[in-house]
Scaffold this motif. Structure first.
Motif, mmCIF file in Angstrom:
data_model
loop_
_atom_site.group_PDB
_atom_site.id
_atom_site.type_symbol
_atom_site.label_atom_id
_atom_site.label_comp_id
_atom_site.label_asym_id
_atom_site.label_seq_id
_atom_site.Cartn_x
_atom_site.Cartn_y
_atom_site.Cartn_z
ATOM 1 N N ASP A 14 0.827 -1.214 0.000
ATOM 2 C CA ASP A 14 0.000 0.000 0.000
ATOM 3 C C ASP A 14 0.859 1.261 0.000
ATOM 4 O OD1 ASP A 14 1.020 -0.467 2.484
ATOM 5 O OD2 ASP A 14 -0.790 0.120 3.589
ATOM 6 N N LEU A 15 1.900 1.302 -0.829
ATOM 7 C CA LEU A 15 2.785 2.460 -0.864
ATOM 8 C C LEU A 15 2.061 3.700 -1.370
ATOM 9 C CD1 LEU A 15 6.116 1.066 -2.365
ATOM 10 C CD2 LEU A 15 5.547 1.446 0.019
ATOM 11 N N ASP A 16 2.319 4.826 -0.726
ATOM 12 C CA ASP A 16 1.885 6.128 -1.233
ATOM 13 C C ASP A 16 3.119 6.755 -1.874
ATOM 14 O OD1 ASP A 16 1.064 8.693 -1.756
ATOM 15 O OD2 ASP A 16 0.247 9.070 0.239
ATOM 16 N N PHE A 17 3.067 6.999 -3.156
ATOM 17 C CA PHE A 17 4.250 7.463 -3.864
ATOM 18 C C PHE A 17 4.479 8.968 -3.751
ATOM 19 C CE2 PHE A 17 3.609 3.353 -5.956
ATOM 20 C CZ PHE A 17 4.889 2.844 -5.850
ATOM 21 N N ASP A 18 3.587 9.673 -3.058
ATOM 22 C CA ASP A 18 3.782 11.114 -2.850
ATOM 23 C C ASP A 18 4.602 11.307 -1.574
ATOM 24 O OD1 ASP A 18 3.704 13.847 -2.573
ATOM 25 O OD2 ASP A 18 1.568 14.022 -3.015
ATOM 26 N N THR A 19 5.904 11.332 -1.736
ATOM 27 C CA THR A 19 6.798 11.402 -0.578
ATOM 28 C C THR A 19 6.559 12.644 0.267
ATOM 29 O OG1 THR A 19 8.515 10.061 -1.613
ATOM 30 C CG2 THR A 19 9.240 11.573 0.104
ATOM 31 N N LEU A 20 6.282 13.768 -0.359
ATOM 32 C CA LEU A 20 6.108 15.012 0.398
ATOM 33 C C LEU A 20 4.956 14.934 1.400
ATOM 34 C CD1 LEU A 20 6.756 17.647 -2.412
ATOM 35 C CD2 LEU A 20 8.205 17.183 -0.423
ATOM 36 N N LYS A 21 4.016 14.035 1.202
ATOM 37 C CA LYS A 21 2.898 13.871 2.136
ATOM 38 C C LYS A 21 3.221 12.872 3.251
ATOM 39 C CE LYS A 21 -0.787 14.923 -1.195
ATOM 40 N NZ LYS A 21 -1.996 14.374 -1.882
ATOM 41 N N ASN A 22 4.396 12.261 3.198
ATOM 42 C CA ASN A 22 4.694 11.158 4.113
ATOM 43 C C ASN A 22 6.038 11.301 4.820
ATOM 44 O OD1 ASN A 22 2.494 8.899 3.570
ATOM 45 N ND2 ASN A 22 3.021 9.767 1.570
ATOM 46 N N LEU A 23 6.479 12.519 5.011
ATOM 47 C CA LEU A 23 7.797 12.749 5.610
ATOM 48 C C LEU A 23 7.763 12.902 7.123
ATOM 49 C CD1 LEU A 23 9.325 15.173 2.951
ATOM 50 C CD2 LEU A 23 10.101 12.854 3.473
ATOM 51 N N GLY A 24 6.583 12.877 7.717
ATOM 52 C CA GLY A 24 6.508 12.983 9.171
ATOM 53 C C GLY A 24 7.255 14.192 9.692
ATOM 54 N N PRO A 25 8.151 14.018 10.666
ATOM 55 C CA PRO A 25 8.867 15.151 11.266
ATOM 56 C C PRO A 25 9.830 15.848 10.311
ATOM 57 C CG PRO A 25 9.777 13.078 12.038
ATOM 58 C CD PRO A 25 8.536 12.737 11.279
ATOM 59 N N LEU A 26 10.116 15.220 9.150
ATOM 60 C CA LEU A 26 11.012 15.834 8.174
ATOM 61 C C LEU A 26 10.276 16.777 7.218
ATOM 62 C CD1 LEU A 26 13.110 12.697 7.120
ATOM 63 C CD2 LEU A 26 13.557 14.288 9.004
ATOM 64 N N SER A 27 8.962 16.861 7.340
ATOM 65 C CA SER A 27 8.165 17.638 6.384
ATOM 66 C C SER A 27 8.610 19.086 6.290
ATOM 67 C CB SER A 27 6.677 17.580 6.763
ATOM 68 O OG SER A 27 6.194 16.253 6.683
ATOM 69 N N GLY A 28 8.993 19.674 7.413
ATOM 70 C CA GLY A 28 9.378 21.076 7.435
ATOM 71 C C GLY A 28 10.753 21.348 6.880
ATOM 72 N N MET A 29 11.442 20.312 6.365
ATOM 73 C CA MET A 29 12.803 20.481 5.861
ATOM 74 C C MET A 29 12.906 20.374 4.345
ATOM 75 S SD MET A 29 14.655 18.132 8.781
ATOM 76 C CE MET A 29 16.299 18.241 8.063
ATOM 77 N N ALA A 30 11.833 19.940 3.674
ATOM 78 C CA ALA A 30 11.887 19.758 2.228
ATOM 79 C C ALA A 30 11.985 21.103 1.527
ATOM 80 C CB ALA A 30 10.658 18.999 1.744
ATOM 81 N N GLY A 31 12.866 21.196 0.528
ATOM 82 C CA GLY A 31 13.012 22.432 -0.233
ATOM 83 C C GLY A 31 14.467 22.846 -0.348
ATOM 84 N N ILE A 32 14.655 24.080 -0.784
ATOM 85 C CA ILE A 32 15.993 24.660 -0.906
ATOM 86 C C ILE A 32 16.088 25.805 0.087
ATOM 87 C CG2 ILE A 32 17.660 25.733 -2.468
ATOM 88 C CD1 ILE A 32 16.209 24.367 -4.783
ATOM 89 N N TRP A 33 17.175 25.843 0.833
ATOM 90 C CA TRP A 33 17.291 26.714 1.998
ATOM 91 C C TRP A 33 18.615 27.470 1.995
ATOM 92 C CZ3 TRP A 33 13.078 26.309 5.422
ATOM 93 C CH2 TRP A 33 12.226 25.224 5.176
ATOM 94 N N GLU A 34 18.607 28.584 2.700
ATOM 95 C CA GLU A 34 19.828 29.366 2.867
ATOM 96 C C GLU A 34 19.925 29.838 4.313
ATOM 97 O OE1 GLU A 34 21.850 32.418 -0.056
ATOM 98 O OE2 GLU A 34 20.326 33.458 1.137
ATOM 99 N N GLY A 35 21.127 29.758 4.851
ATOM 100 C CA GLY A 35 21.395 30.257 6.195
ATOM 101 C C GLY A 35 22.607 31.167 6.166
ATOM 102 N N THR A 36 22.457 32.390 6.647
ATOM 103 C CA THR A 36 23.529 33.381 6.527
ATOM 104 C C THR A 36 24.254 33.662 7.835
ATOM 105 O OG1 THR A 36 21.943 35.196 6.877
ATOM 106 C CG2 THR A 36 22.356 34.509 4.595
ATOM 107 N N ARG A 37 23.843 32.997 8.911
ATOM 108 C CA ARG A 37 24.440 33.288 10.214
ATOM 109 C C ARG A 37 24.957 32.011 10.892
ATOM 110 N NH1 ARG A 37 23.423 38.278 12.193
ATOM 111 N NH2 ARG A 37 23.512 37.565 14.355
ATOM 112 N N GLY A 38 25.544 31.126 10.102
ATOM 113 C CA GLY A 38 26.094 29.907 10.672
ATOM 114 C C GLY A 38 27.333 30.187 11.513
ATOM 115 N N LEU A 39 27.564 29.324 12.502
ATOM 116 C CA LEU A 39 28.748 29.450 13.360
ATOM 117 C C LEU A 39 29.366 28.078 13.576
ATOM 118 C CD1 LEU A 39 30.590 31.254 15.102
ATOM 119 C CD2 LEU A 39 29.099 30.700 17.048
#
Length: 210
Positions: A14-39
């Motif tokens: 019963d696989l759901d092939f839409d990964t973006l709907k099934n990432l659980g706690p990782l859902s908020g990390m999908a995409g392209i990101w930039e961080g300008t204040r790393g240390l």
């Protein structure tokens, strides 16, 4: 008694092939990101040194992955860091973030082009906004492997990363790479932290885009 089923071959039906709907706690990390204040706090011959960095990280969904009955949804990532106003690579890293809905397991793999790789593990609920993963040198699972020079001079004994999905849509990480440095008796905590802001949406995984 084993925590795993006796049937180690049959894949989920019963696989759901839409990964973006099934990432659980990782859902908020999908995409392209930039961080300008790393240390980054790293070891030098004269002691710890702080270094600011700018980071770009791309996390794209992959098709569901199975090991027999085991099912993962995940993100393939590439992070690239530079010092402010420089072009030369400061740090480069690739790997996967994986989520196993059946058990709540999260796996983070990382490989860096200085001859080191690690796999860190932890658990979280599907709606968790914070989670922590750990890898330990010498472990049969969730371990660390280094090239001979790093093992000789900068032996990594533990890697730990804590992720927070923030209410404003950003996400942050704090990581601690614990090393035994040749000639020193106390462990050194090589730390990194950053907060990432989204600059582009993820591309659907191949089966979802079909």
């Amino acid at each position: 008694m084993s925590e795993f089923s006796a049937d180690i071959y049959t894949e989920p039906s019963d696989l759901d092939f839409d990964t973006l709907k099934n990432l659980g706690p990782l859902s908020g990390m999908a995409g392209i990101w930039e961080g300008t204040r790393g240390l980054d706090v790293k070891p030098k011959v004269d002691g710890p040194r702080k270094q600011a960095f700018v980071e770009r990280i791309e996390l794209q969904p992959i098709d569901p992955q199975t090991n027999g009955p085991q099912l993962f949804y995940g993100l393939r990532y590439h992070t690239h860091m530079v010092k402010p106003d420089q072009v030369k690579t400061y740090h480069d890293q690739v790997g996967y973030w994986l989520w196993e809905p059946a058990t709540g397991a999260i796996i983070h793999t990382l490989t860096i082009p200085r001859g080191q790789t690690a796999m860190a593990g932890g658990t979280a609920t599907a709606d968790a906004r914070q989670f922590e993963l750990v890898a330990t040198r010498g472990a049969e699972t969730f371990g660390i492997c280094s090239n001979p020079f790093l093992e000789h001079a900068f032996k990594t004994v533990e890697f730990r990363i804590h992720v927070t999905i923030n209410p404003d849509g950003t996400w942050s990480y704090e990581q601690d790479t614990v090393m035994m440095i040749r000639g020193q008796s106390e462990p050194f905590h090589h730390t990194d932290r950053n907060t990432l802001s989204k600059i582009a949406e993820p591309t659907p995984n191949p089966m979802a885009a079909k």
